[in-house]
Design a protein around this motif. Structure first.
Motif, PDB file in Angstrom:
ATOM      1  N   CYS A  36       0.814  -1.217   0.000  1.00  0.00           N
ATOM      2  CA  CYS A  36       0.000   0.000   0.000  1.00  0.00           C
ATOM      3  C   CYS A  36       0.846   1.264   0.000  1.00  0.00           C
ATOM      4  O   CYS A  36       0.329   2.345  -0.293  1.00  0.00           O
ATOM      5  N   ARG A  37       2.133   1.149   0.353  1.00  0.00           N
ATOM      6  CA  ARG A  37       2.990   2.328   0.343  1.00  0.00           C
ATOM      7  C   ARG A  37       3.230   2.821  -1.077  1.00  0.00           C
ATOM      8  O   ARG A  37       3.318   4.029  -1.316  1.00  0.00           O
ATOM      9  N   CYS A  95       1.346   1.535  -4.114  1.00  0.00           N
ATOM     10  CA  CYS A  95       0.374   0.671  -4.797  1.00  0.00           C
ATOM     11  C   CYS A  95       0.258   1.049  -6.267  1.00  0.00           C
ATOM     12  O   CYS A  95      -0.001   2.218  -6.591  1.00  0.00           O
ATOM     13  N   PRO A  96       0.427   0.108  -7.182  1.00  0.00           N
ATOM     14  CA  PRO A  96       0.277   0.437  -8.604  1.00  0.00           C
ATOM     15  C   PRO A  96      -1.160   0.753  -8.989  1.00  0.00           C
ATOM     16  O   PRO A  96      -1.403   1.324 -10.052  1.00  0.00           O
ATOM     17  N   ARG A  97      -2.121   0.397  -8.151  1.00  0.00           N
ATOM     18  CA  ARG A  97      -3.515   0.741  -8.430  1.00  0.00           C
ATOM     19  C   ARG A  97      -3.830   2.192  -8.073  1.00  0.00           C
ATOM     20  O   ARG A  97      -4.878   2.704  -8.448  1.00  0.00           O
ATOM     21  N   GLY A  98      -2.951   2.834  -7.325  1.00  0.00           N
ATOM     22  CA  GLY A  98      -3.187   4.212  -6.939  1.00  0.00           C
ATOM     23  C   GLY A  98      -3.920   4.370  -5.617  1.00  0.00           C
ATOM     24  O   GLY A  98      -4.260   5.492  -5.237  1.00  0.00           O
ATOM     25  N   VAL A  99      -4.164   3.267  -4.905  1.00  0.00           N
ATOM     26  CA  VAL A  99      -4.835   3.346  -3.611  1.00  0.00           C
ATOM     27  C   VAL A  99      -3.844   3.846  -2.560  1.00  0.00           C
ATOM     28  O   VAL A  99      -2.733   3.324  -2.448  1.00  0.00           O
ATOM     29  N   ARG A 100      -4.239   4.839  -1.797  1.00  0.00           N
ATOM     30  CA  ARG A 100      -3.362   5.415  -0.794  1.00  0.00           C
ATOM     31  C   ARG A 100      -3.379   4.584   0.491  1.00  0.00           C
ATOM     32  O   ARG A 100      -4.400   3.992   0.839  1.00  0.00           O
ATOM     33  N   TYR A 101      -2.263   4.580   1.174  1.00  0.00           N
ATOM     34  CA  TYR A 101      -2.145   3.824   2.419  1.00  0.00           C
ATOM     35  C   TYR A 101      -3.137   4.331   3.463  1.00  0.00           C
ATOM     36  O   TYR A 101      -3.709   3.547   4.220  1.00  0.00           O
ATOM     37  N   GLU A 102      -3.353   5.644   3.501  1.00  0.00           N
ATOM     38  CA  GLU A 102      -4.283   6.213   4.476  1.00  0.00           C
ATOM     39  C   GLU A 102      -5.709   5.728   4.236  1.00  0.00           C
ATOM     40  O   GLU A 102      -6.482   5.536   5.186  1.00  0.00           O
ATOM     41  N   GLU A 103      -6.087   5.540   2.972  1.00  0.00           N
ATOM     42  CA  GLU A 103      -7.433   5.050   2.660  1.00  0.00           C
ATOM     43  C   GLU A 103      -7.626   3.622   3.166  1.00  0.00           C
ATOM     44  O   GLU A 103      -8.670   3.292   3.739  1.00  0.00           O
ATOM     45  N   VAL A 104      -6.620   2.781   2.951  1.00  0.00           N
ATOM     46  CA  VAL A 104      -6.718   1.394   3.409  1.00  0.00           C
ATOM     47  C   VAL A 104      -6.747   1.339   4.930  1.00  0.00           C
ATOM     48  O   VAL A 104      -7.546   0.601   5.526  1.00  0.00           O
ATOM     49  N   GLU A 105      -5.885   2.129   5.571  1.00  0.00           N
ATOM     50  CA  GLU A 105      -5.850   2.123   7.028  1.00  0.00           C
ATOM     51  C   GLU A 105      -7.165   2.629   7.611  1.00  0.00           C
ATOM     52  O   GLU A 105      -7.694   2.069   8.580  1.00  0.00           O
ATOM     53  N   GLY A 106      -7.727   3.690   7.030  1.00  0.00           N
ATOM     54  CA  GLY A 106      -9.015   4.189   7.502  1.00  0.00           C
ATOM     55  C   GLY A 106     -10.140   3.196   7.285  1.00  0.00           C
ATOM     56  O   GLY A 106     -11.060   3.077   8.108  1.00  0.00           O
ATOM     57  N   HIS A 107     -10.077   2.470   6.169  1.00  0.00           N
ATOM     58  CA  HIS A 107     -11.098   1.453   5.907  1.00  0.00           C
ATOM     59  C   HIS A 107     -11.044   0.331   6.943  1.00  0.00           C
ATOM     60  O   HIS A 107     -12.093  -0.136   7.419  1.00  0.00           O
ATOM     61  N   LEU A 108      -9.858  -0.092   7.312  1.00  0.00           N
ATOM     62  CA  LEU A 108      -9.735  -1.145   8.316  1.00  0.00           C
ATOM     63  C   LEU A 108     -10.218  -0.679   9.687  1.00  0.00           C
ATOM     64  O   LEU A 108     -10.858  -1.441  10.421  1.00  0.00           O
ATOM     65  N   ARG A 109      -9.921   0.579  10.040  1.00  0.00           N
ATOM     66  CA  ARG A 109     -10.390   1.088  11.334  1.00  0.00           C
ATOM     67  C   ARG A 109     -11.914   1.184  11.360  1.00  0.00           C
ATOM     68  O   ARG A 109     -12.560   0.837  12.358  1.00  0.00           O
ATOM     69  N   ALA A 110     -12.519   1.656  10.261  1.00  0.00           N
ATOM     70  CA  ALA A 110     -13.980   1.729  10.197  1.00  0.00           C
ATOM     71  C   ALA A 110     -14.595   0.339  10.206  1.00  0.00           C
ATOM     72  O   ALA A 110     -15.665   0.123  10.786  1.00  0.00           O
ATOM     73  N   THR A 118      12.679  -6.120   6.742  1.00  0.00           N
ATOM     74  CA  THR A 118      12.984  -6.900   5.546  1.00  0.00           C
ATOM     75  C   THR A 118      12.064  -6.574   4.386  1.00  0.00           C
ATOM     76  O   THR A 118      12.200  -7.162   3.332  1.00  0.00           O
ATOM     77  N   VAL A 119      11.095  -5.656   4.533  1.00  0.00           N
ATOM     78  CA  VAL A 119      10.231  -5.253   3.426  1.00  0.00           C
ATOM     79  C   VAL A 119      10.601  -3.836   3.029  1.00  0.00           C
ATOM     80  O   VAL A 119      10.205  -2.883   3.681  1.00  0.00           O
ATOM     81  N   PRO A 120      11.396  -3.642   2.006  1.00  0.00           N
ATOM     82  CA  PRO A 120      11.754  -2.284   1.611  1.00  0.00           C
ATOM     83  C   PRO A 120      10.562  -1.571   0.978  1.00  0.00           C
ATOM     84  O   PRO A 120       9.620  -2.197   0.501  1.00  0.00           O
ATOM     85  N   GLN A 121      10.607  -0.251   0.960  1.00  0.00           N
ATOM     86  CA  GLN A 121       9.527   0.494   0.341  1.00  0.00           C
ATOM     87  C   GLN A 121       9.503   0.305  -1.164  1.00  0.00           C
ATOM     88  O   GLN A 121       8.521   0.634  -1.814  1.00  0.00           O
ATOM     89  N   GLU A 122      10.576  -0.191  -1.741  1.00  0.00           N
ATOM     90  CA  GLU A 122      10.622  -0.443  -3.171  1.00  0.00           C
ATOM     91  C   GLU A 122      10.147  -1.846  -3.520  1.00  0.00           C
ATOM     92  O   GLU A 122      10.480  -2.395  -4.556  1.00  0.00           O
ATOM     93  N   ALA A 123       9.342  -2.478  -2.633  1.00  0.00           N
ATOM     94  CA  ALA A 123       8.880  -3.841  -2.898  1.00  0.00           C
ATOM     95  C   ALA A 123       8.051  -3.905  -4.166  1.00  0.00           C
ATOM     96  O   ALA A 123       8.074  -4.886  -4.888  1.00  0.00           O
ATOM     97  N   ILE A 124       7.267  -2.859  -4.432  1.00  0.00           N
ATOM     98  CA  ILE A 124       6.516  -2.780  -5.686  1.00  0.00           C
ATOM     99  C   ILE A 124       7.118  -1.626  -6.468  1.00  0.00           C
ATOM    100  O   ILE A 124       6.759  -0.462  -6.302  1.00  0.00           O
TER     101      ILE A 124
END
Length: 456
Positions: free
Chosen positions: A185-186, A188-203, A240-246
């Motif tokens: 999500c950091r 994402c090639p789909r363009g989904v922002r990390y904040e959107e995913v995190e907010g969705h999980l909290r809701a 062990t998960v770099p930000q360049e994973a995707i």
């Protein structure tokens, strides 16, 4: 289109025949529009497609798929995540029941789902397939028999709670920790922002708590040990998960056609699972047991899917929400009842447009009674929108549903001119059916109704 090249075969398929907005004067459901993070969905009730998806703006995140109550939107060429999730919980419940019969104690310690999207390098280990984390909804975390369903009504006409002895019912729900891989999500090639995913999980956590199903989502980077246990193998943590994973390599890898991708793949990557190659990625261990694939497929789309969700959510909310947002299945959890006003003339429009056949007529001693099955009513308000007399009002309650609630009663009469049966109010002295009454009107009446209006 660039999304077709980046994610071949991942498109949103629209089924307008099962959409709640089909054959409606105005939109009665906009869950997909609210859920889409890219504003790629538009509802047009005057169009035959009803729901229009902009192929340039849509990234295939499938957030609309999880929000749609009837399954009118689906991932084309991909398995249904809700059906797979229900099967996962059913198998887990069956395994727990077998363990209880063998040892006399139920133990589900250490058995929790692991979720990852298709972009994640651990996507094949996900407990059920997800195009994106935004696709998740509360129904993904309930077994099919975990809530009240259409049990035989009590003598007072109130539905009773079924499945109270189920290991996943409201009475026995225990906290569940779900490991989620958010590393893609950091970037994402789909363009989904990390904040959107995190907010969705909290809701989603908050909605599940309201349903009596305490679920805690733990990002993989914050709970590596649990992620390893859920995925059935070693998973990388924060270090062990770099930000360049995707990165660019993965993007261009997706851009290649499948045949060219296979030719350029190395021997480890090209090894087939049947041959047991070194590059094979094993899927997360799923509890073995019988599955109800036939039953799940029968309720995949349309009214069956919506009613299955209603059975999962029913009776879990203790009060009506203060704000009528009705997100995350709250419409299904509450009891929708109808109030019919004096302007109702028994035209039968509401019975014909109900998508789940919750309204019907009952003959009783020369009377025709309009009956509502609150256990089937979805609260879509389609009957209220299409009522020509605007005589229907939808109300929301937290009380148990009534299987046969009488709304209004008419006298059954026979037309004195054509002999056709029709309904009329007891206080109405009319002896002609609506058709003969229309024929009795002067021609000037219809000419005035259809005369062209002067332009402003």
């Amino acid at each position: 289109m660039w999304m077709d090249l980046l994610f071949p075969g991942e498109k949103i398929d629209v089924r307008p025949d099962v959409c709640l907005n089909a054959k409606s004067r105005e939109a009665v459901c906009d869950e997909c529009v609210q859920a889409c993070p890219f504003a790629a969905i538009r509802i047009d009730v005057r169009s035959s497609a009803v729901v229009a998806v902009d192929p340039e703006a849509c990234t295939g995140c499938a957030a609309c798929v999880g929000a749609c109550p009837t399954g009118a939107l689906a991932k084309k060429g991909a398995p249904d995540s809700l059906t797979s999730a229900r099967r996962w919980w059913e198998v887990l419940a069956g395994a727990a029941k077998d363990a209880e019969n063998a040892s006399g104690a139920v133990s589900r310690e250490g058995v929790s789902p692991f979720l990852a999207c298709t972009v994640s390098p651990h996507g094949k280990r996900s407990s059920w397939p997800l195009a994106c984390i935004l696709e998740l909804e509360p129904a993904h975390f309930f077994a099919a028999g975990s809530a009240a369903s259409s049990a035989p009504p009590s003598p007072q006409g109130e539905a009773t709670v079924e499945g109270a002895d189920s290991p996943f019912s409201t009475r026995h729900d225990s906290p569940v920790r779900v490991a989620v891989d958010l590393s893609p999500c950091r970037r994402c090639p789909r363009g989904v922002r990390y904040e959107e995913v995190e907010g969705h999980l909290r809701a989603l956590e908050e909605a599940l708590r309201r349903y009596g199903r305490p679920v805690t989502f733990v990002p993989l980077a914050e709970d590596t040990l649990e992620g390893e246990e859920a995925a059935g193998g070693e998973l990388p943590g924060r270090e062990t998960v770099p930000q360049e994973a995707i990165g660019r390599r993965e993007v261009f890898h997706h851009l290649l056609p499948p045949r060219i991708r296979e030719l350029l793949a190395g021997p480890r990557e090209a090894a087939s699972p049947s041959q047991g190659g070194e590059g094979e990625v094993e899927k997360a261990p799923v509890p073995s047991g019988p599955s109800s694939a036939g039953e799940g497929q029968a309720n995949d789309f349309g009214a069956g899917r919506a009613l299955a969700k209603k059975r999962l959510y029913r009776g879990r909310l203790s009060s009506v929400p203060a704000l009528r947002t009705f997100r995350y299945g709250e419409k299904f959890a509450l009891t929708a009842t109808l109030a019919v006003g004096e302007t109702c003339d028994g035209c039968d429009v509401c019975v014909r447009v109900c998508p789940v056949e919750a309204l019907s007529w009952r003959s009783r001693g020369g009377e025709a009674v309009l009956v509502l099955d609150e256990g089937r009513c979805l609260g879509c308000e389609k009957c209220a929108v299409l009522c020509p007399r605007k005589a229907i009002d939808v109300r929301w309650e937290a009380s148990p549903p009534v299987s046969e609630r009488e709304l209004v009663a008419f006298e059954e009469r026979t037309c004195s001119r054509c002999g056709s049966p029709f309904r009329a109010r007891p206080s109405d002295p009319e002896t002609l059916c609506p058709v003969c009454r229309a024929r009795r009107l002067p021609p000037d009446f219809f000419a005035a109704q259809f005369a062209p209006r002067p332009s402003r």
